[in-house]
Write a protein that holds these residues in place. Structure first.
Motif, PDB file in Angstrom:
ATOM      1  N   VAL A 254       0.837  -1.194   0.000  1.00 64.22           N
ATOM      2  CA  VAL A 254       0.000   0.000   0.000  1.00 64.22           C
ATOM      3  C   VAL A 254       0.878   1.253   0.000  1.00 64.22           C
ATOM      4  CG1 VAL A 254      -1.761   1.306   1.264  1.00 64.22           C
ATOM      5  CG2 VAL A 254      -1.892  -1.192   1.150  1.00 64.22           C
ATOM      6  N   VAL A 255       1.957   1.235   0.787  1.00 65.59           N
ATOM      7  CA  VAL A 255       2.896   2.358   0.774  1.00 65.59           C
ATOM      8  C   VAL A 255       3.475   2.541  -0.617  1.00 65.59           C
ATOM      9  CG1 VAL A 255       5.096   3.225   1.661  1.00 65.59           C
ATOM     10  CG2 VAL A 255       3.466   2.154   3.225  1.00 65.59           C
ATOM     11  N   GLN A 256       3.855   1.439  -1.253  1.00 69.05           N
ATOM     12  CA  GLN A 256       4.394   1.518  -2.614  1.00 69.05           C
ATOM     13  C   GLN A 256       3.389   2.152  -3.569  1.00 69.05           C
ATOM     14  OE1 GLN A 256       5.252  -2.630  -3.191  1.00 69.05           O
ATOM     15  NE2 GLN A 256       7.363  -2.465  -2.453  1.00 69.05           N
ATOM     16  N   ARG A 257       2.128   1.747  -3.456  1.00 66.85           N
ATOM     17  CA  ARG A 257       1.091   2.269  -4.349  1.00 66.85           C
ATOM     18  C   ARG A 257       0.858   3.764  -4.128  1.00 66.85           C
ATOM     19  NH1 ARG A 257      -2.784  -1.030  -3.050  1.00 66.85           N
ATOM     20  NH2 ARG A 257      -4.073   0.349  -1.764  1.00 66.85           N
ATOM     21  N   VAL A 258       0.810   4.171  -2.858  1.00 66.70           N
ATOM     22  CA  VAL A 258       0.588   5.589  -2.551  1.00 66.70           C
ATOM     23  C   VAL A 258       1.750   6.433  -3.042  1.00 66.70           C
ATOM     24  CG1 VAL A 258       0.393   7.257  -0.672  1.00 66.70           C
ATOM     25  CG2 VAL A 258      -0.958   5.157  -0.608  1.00 66.70           C
ATOM     26  N   LEU A 259       2.980   5.979  -2.823  1.00 67.46           N
ATOM     27  CA  LEU A 259       4.154   6.739  -3.263  1.00 67.46           C
ATOM     28  C   LEU A 259       4.211   6.851  -4.786  1.00 67.46           C
ATOM     29  CD1 LEU A 259       6.920   5.400  -0.854  1.00 67.46           C
ATOM     30  CD2 LEU A 259       5.766   7.617  -0.762  1.00 67.46           C
ATOM     31  N   ALA A 260       3.613   5.879  -5.476  1.00 65.38           N
ATOM     32  CA  ALA A 260       3.585   5.906  -6.943  1.00 65.38           C
ATOM     33  C   ALA A 260       2.444   6.761  -7.475  1.00 65.38           C
ATOM     34  CB  ALA A 260       3.469   4.487  -7.485  1.00 65.38           C
ATOM     35  N   GLY A 261       1.655   7.359  -6.563  1.00 70.06           N
ATOM     36  CA  GLY A 261       0.573   8.227  -6.979  1.00 70.06           C
ATOM     37  C   GLY A 261      -0.791   7.578  -6.982  1.00 70.06           C
ATOM     38  N   GLY A 262      -0.877   6.336  -6.486  1.00 71.50           N
ATOM     39  CA  GLY A 262      -2.149   5.642  -6.466  1.00 71.50           C
ATOM     40  C   GLY A 262      -2.966   5.945  -5.228  1.00 71.50           C
ATOM     41  N   ASP A 263      -4.130   5.342  -5.170  1.00 71.98           N
ATOM     42  CA  ASP A 263      -5.025   5.538  -4.033  1.00 71.98           C
ATOM     43  C   ASP A 263      -4.522   4.775  -2.818  1.00 71.98           C
ATOM     44  OD1 ASP A 263      -6.696   7.094  -5.582  1.00 71.98           O
ATOM     45  OD2 ASP A 263      -7.934   5.382  -6.208  1.00 71.98           O
ATOM     46  N   GLY A 264      -4.913   5.261  -1.641  1.00 75.00           N
ATOM     47  CA  GLY A 264      -4.538   4.602  -0.400  1.00 75.00           C
ATOM     48  C   GLY A 264      -5.134   5.310   0.790  1.00 75.00           C
ATOM     49  N   PRO A 265      -4.840   4.813   1.987  1.00 75.08           N
ATOM     50  CA  PRO A 265      -5.453   5.369   3.192  1.00 75.08           C
ATOM     51  C   PRO A 265      -4.764   6.609   3.733  1.00 75.08           C
ATOM     52  CG  PRO A 265      -4.059   3.515   3.772  1.00 75.08           C
ATOM     53  CD  PRO A 265      -4.045   3.615   2.262  1.00 75.08           C
ATOM     54  N   PHE A 266      -3.764   7.127   3.026  1.00 77.86           N
ATOM     55  CA  PHE A 266      -3.065   8.303   3.531  1.00 77.86           C
ATOM     56  C   PHE A 266      -2.468   9.111   2.392  1.00 77.86           C
ATOM     57  CE2 PHE A 266       0.331   5.301   2.973  1.00 77.86           C
ATOM     58  CZ  PHE A 266       1.477   6.039   2.747  1.00 77.86           C
ATOM     59  N   LEU A 267      -2.255  10.390   2.666  1.00 77.84           N
ATOM     60  CA  LEU A 267      -1.543  11.298   1.758  1.00 77.84           C
ATOM     61  C   LEU A 267      -0.086  11.305   2.191  1.00 77.84           C
ATOM     62  CD1 LEU A 267      -1.802  13.562  -0.461  1.00 77.84           C
ATOM     63  CD2 LEU A 267      -2.046  15.173   1.442  1.00 77.84           C
ATOM     64  N   PRO A 268       0.858  11.018   1.284  1.00 76.95           N
ATOM     65  CA  PRO A 268       2.261  10.914   1.699  1.00 76.95           C
ATOM     66  C   PRO A 268       2.884  12.280   1.964  1.00 76.95           C
ATOM     67  CG  PRO A 268       2.109  10.698  -0.670  1.00 76.95           C
ATOM     68  CD  PRO A 268       0.690  10.755  -0.158  1.00 76.95           C
TER      69      PRO A 268
END
Length: 286
Positions: A254-268
């Motif tokens: 999930v961290v990988q997905r968020v850092l790549a610009g995808g959806d997730g439970p937090f804003l990086p």
């Protein structure tokens, strides 16, 4: 590149000890002055810091030597006003647009100018102090004690457990933003001890095996961020609401997905913050 690192200026310590050489640098026709307004830099369209000539320095301003750029002296003007307590959204937008290494010059200038503005009097005797060493120190005019800019060490860290990272958020942050936990080192404390104490205090999580990842100067006002990862003994969270609004465990994918610009439970965290570098390093371990 980690934000606020990669500076290319020669800090020219030799000039700080040589009044004649410093005077020659100030008289050099190539000398330039960093353009700042309320500690916010001017930034060109190609992401470079804006500069002008020493003729544009305020009449009552003292000059701080930032260093040499290919032999060209670079200065910042000390006007006496401390940096604003609030960090301007305009400033942070600019930081994202700066070319590699430019933020390092800005960080040095902002930190040392703000230090001068806050240290006009001697901590030893209370007398007024005066700038010396080309702006990299102040000397008391009463007891002659010398004072130098200080950097406060801060640990910033991720606890990991079963392939998940512990992230927290503060109420003042943008909605949805989560980041690594952080806190100042205390006297008589090692980096590893500070990491364990801060995670324990803020999230109630016991950790071991603290590993250093990287560091970053952080000029708000003047800290050295020391990024680490630690292994958590268990995943139960006991939140200190004086420090954090929330804390969550986030799986590596999930961290990988968020850092790549995808959806997730937090804003990086923003890319110029070492928390982003730390999260990326941890995510890539998988």
């Amino acid at each position: 590149m980690i934000g606020f690192t990669g500076g290319t200026l020669d800090r020219a310590d030799r000039l700080r000890h040589d009044p004649q050489a410093l005077a020659a640098a100030m008289g050099d026709w190539r000398a330039r002055l960093l353009t700042l307004r309320d500690y916010v830099p001017e930034v060109t369209d190609d992401g470079r810091l804006g500069w002008t000539t020493l003729a544009d320095a305020p009449e009552d301003a003292e000059l701080v030597l930032l260093g040499l750029d290919g032999g060209r002296p670079c200065f910042a003007a000390l006007t006496g006003a401390p940096a604003p307590a609030a960090r301007s959204p305009t400033l942070f937008a600019m930081l994202d647009s700066l070319a590699a290494g430019e933020a390092a010059t800005y960080a040095a200038a902002r930190a040392v100018l703000d230090w001068h503005a806050r240290h006009g009097f001697c901590a030893n005797c209370g007398h007024a102090t005066a700038l010396f060493r080309a702006g990299w120190g102040r000397r008391c005019e009463g007891c002659a004690t010398e004072h130098f800019p200080r950097t406060d060490p801060v640990v910033i860290m991720i606890a990991e457990h079963d392939g998940r990272a512990l992230l927290g958020r503060q109420p003042a942050w943008p909605q949805g933003r989560y980041s690594a936990l952080a806190g100042f080192l205390e006297p008589g404390e090692s980096i590893e001890e500070a990491v364990a104490r801060e995670i324990g205090e803020e999230a109630g999580v016991a950790v071991r095996d603290v590993r250093y990842v990287a560091s970053q100067p952080w000029p708000f006002p003047s800290s050295l961020m020391i990024a680490c990862v630690a292994t958590a003994e268990a995943d139960a969270i006991t939140l200190d609401t004086n420090e954090l609004e929330d804390a969550i465990w986030v799986p590596r994918d999930v961290v990988q997905r968020v850092l790549a610009g995808g959806d997730g439970p937090f804003l990086p965290p923003p890319r110029y913050a070492i928390a982003h570098t730390l999260l990326t390093a941890w995510a890539e371990q998988g």
